[in-house]
Design a protein around this motif. Structure first.
Motif, mmCIF file in Angstrom:
data_model
loop_
_atom_site.group_PDB
_atom_site.id
_atom_site.type_symbol
_atom_site.label_atom_id
_atom_site.label_comp_id
_atom_site.label_asym_id
_atom_site.label_seq_id
_atom_site.Cartn_x
_atom_site.Cartn_y
_atom_site.Cartn_z
ATOM 1 N N PRO A 28 20.889 87.628 -20.560
ATOM 2 C CA PRO A 28 19.879 86.673 -21.035
ATOM 3 C C PRO A 28 20.215 85.200 -20.866
ATOM 4 C CG PRO A 28 21.266 87.300 -22.866
ATOM 5 C CD PRO A 28 21.825 88.005 -21.659
ATOM 6 N N THR A 29 21.315 84.822 -20.231
ATOM 7 C CA THR A 29 21.770 83.438 -20.356
ATOM 8 C C THR A 29 21.251 82.495 -19.293
ATOM 9 O OG1 THR A 29 23.782 83.685 -19.027
ATOM 10 C CG2 THR A 29 23.909 84.352 -21.349
ATOM 11 N N ARG A 72 19.592 80.919 -22.322
ATOM 12 C CA ARG A 72 19.951 80.995 -23.737
ATOM 13 C C ARG A 72 20.113 79.559 -24.225
ATOM 14 N NH1 ARG A 72 24.397 84.807 -26.698
ATOM 15 N NH2 ARG A 72 22.728 86.313 -26.485
ATOM 16 N N ASP A 104 18.493 85.625 -30.414
ATOM 17 C CA ASP A 104 19.714 84.997 -29.901
ATOM 18 C C ASP A 104 19.414 83.718 -29.123
ATOM 19 O OD1 ASP A 104 18.642 85.903 -27.535
ATOM 20 O OD2 ASP A 104 20.298 87.227 -27.011
ATOM 21 N N SER A 105 18.155 83.284 -29.156
ATOM 22 C CA SER A 105 17.627 82.063 -28.511
ATOM 23 C C SER A 105 17.453 82.217 -27.007
ATOM 24 C CB SER A 105 18.461 80.824 -28.853
ATOM 25 O OG SER A 105 19.646 80.723 -28.109
ATOM 26 N N ARG A 106 17.364 83.479 -26.525
ATOM 27 C CA ARG A 106 16.961 83.677 -25.129
ATOM 28 C C ARG A 106 15.482 83.352 -25.005
ATOM 29 N NH1 ARG A 106 15.324 89.111 -21.974
ATOM 30 N NH2 ARG A 106 13.371 88.498 -22.974
#
Length: 394
Positions: free
Chosen positions: A181-182, A347, A369-371
């Motif tokens: 996801p980053t 992210r 997780d802020s993705r």
């Protein structure tokens, strides 16, 4: 019997989608679900795919089964798209699967059959389905450091240190490009270093390639997998066509097995067919045939590549606009990494409390997780997100 079924964990992204639909605010933004959207919020069918579908409708004369491994032309077209001339065709076995997820699972099941004690090393973090499926199959699993939340980039030193602790025969799961996801990705030099430590430690690369063409271009995005194919004795590739061909619901994927020993290709091919047989017998052919037609027809391929280039350029523009908007609002370049990331996701580095605040106060929906899915934005909504990020104190 059914009352004895254990309760399964809920899917955060599905729950987020449901909450978004129920939100009455007109300014709400869905940055959670992992599909490409254009500036109007639609996930269009690519023109090249539509034309291939028209031709197929006119020419198709049967719907009978193709084969347990799918159409060999599809596997060969995917081999050429992903590997080009990194290795010759006689070193690669391919099979069609029901999307990239089925290719990933089949790759894991092949590892179980060949080396049941092999540890599967996954990046921290990674796509949630990776650890979920590995755990469901009761396979041993470890994490290697990957994302540095302080810089928004790759923690390469941590990654190399952790991989140095892997045992010979262990499997290392790598994102071929556009890390999910980053959004943080290895550069060419880092790919070379990863290949060297894997060769020295006798590790097995397992590449998840879901976004080829969404990062820096079809060839640039395949640099890592091609370099590994040239330098490693063997590797596994799970490829998806959902994003780069836009055939999400047609479930088009491919499992590719690369080995420098051509003598193992027969058993590898038979095993891939066997695993398909146990899961769903024959893989679906419609979407795979469309992809094959696009890749093998020069005009359709040119049209597809132009459409893919427009998508890639649009994502890069949105990243640049968001980084610029945050630079204006914060007076710093601490969100500059957003412009450097590639693919649909980044992210952000927000806490769960900040993510919750952005959702509750501003109607900004992203994973806990802020993705966030950059493709959920357009030029007019970038300022709304930038305002919410600053207001939440990210």
């Amino acid at each position: 019997m059914f009352e004895a079924l254990p309760q399964q964990p809920g899917d955060e992204i599905i729950a987020l989608m449901q909450a978004f639909r129920a939100d009455p605010r007109e300014t709400k933004l869905d940055l959670g679900v992992g599909v490409y959207r254009d500036a109007h919020g639609n996930t269009p069918v690519m023109g090249a795919i539509k034309e291939a579908e028209r031709r197929l409708w006119q020419s198709e004369t049967t719907k009978t089964y193709v084969g347990l491994a799918g159409d060999p032309e599809f596997a060969d077209a995917m081999r050429r798209l992903i590997l080009n001339d990194a290795v010759s065709a006689d070193h690669v076995t391919g099979a069609a699967t029901t999307g990239g997820t089925a290719a990933f699972r089949a790759g894991l099941e092949m590892i179980q059959l060949a080396a049941p004690d092999a540890q599967i090393w996954i990046s921290a973090p990674t796509w949630p389905n990776h650890p979920s499926i590995i755990s469901y199959l009761n396979m041993p699993m470890s994490e290697y450091r990957y994302f540095d939340p302080e810089t928004g980039g790759v923690d390469f030193d941590g990654m190399m240190t952790d991989l140095s602790n892997a045992a010979p025969g262990d499997v290392v799961l790598l994102h071929g490009c556009c890390h999910n996801p980053t959004g943080a990705n290895l550069n060419a030099s880092q790919w070379q270093d990863v290949a060297e430590i894997m060769r020295t430690k006798r590790l097995i690369p397992f590449i998840d390639l879901a976004y080829q063409g969404f990062g820096n271009g079809l060839d640039a995005d395949a640099y890592g997998v091609r370099h590994l194919a040239k330098t490693m004795p063997e590797m596994i590739i799970a490829a998806s066509c959902s994003k780069n061909f836009g055939v999400y619901r047609d479930r088009v994927g491919a499992l590719l097995l690369v080995s420098q020993d051509t003598g193992v290709q027969g058993v590898a091919r038979d095993t891939a067919a066997f695993l398909n047989r146990q899961a769903y017998s024959f893989p679906p052919d419609h979407g795979a045939r469309l992809v094959t037609m696009v890749l093998n027809d020069p005009n359709l391929r040119a049209q597809w590549q132009a459409e893919l280039s427009d998508i890639r350029d649009g994502l890069s523009l949105l990243r640049t606009e968001l980084a610029h908007a945050l630079r204006q609002r914060t007076g710093s370049d601490r969100f500059g990494f957003l412009a450097e990331h590639r693919g649909m996701f980044s992210r952000l580095g927000a806490t769960r409390a900040q993510v919750d605040e952005m959702r509750e106060v501003h109607g900004i929906y992203m994973v806990g997780d802020s993705r966030m899915n950059i493709a959920g934005l357009n030029t007019s909504t970038v300022p709304l997100l930038a305002d919410a990020i600053v207001a939440a104190g990210v």
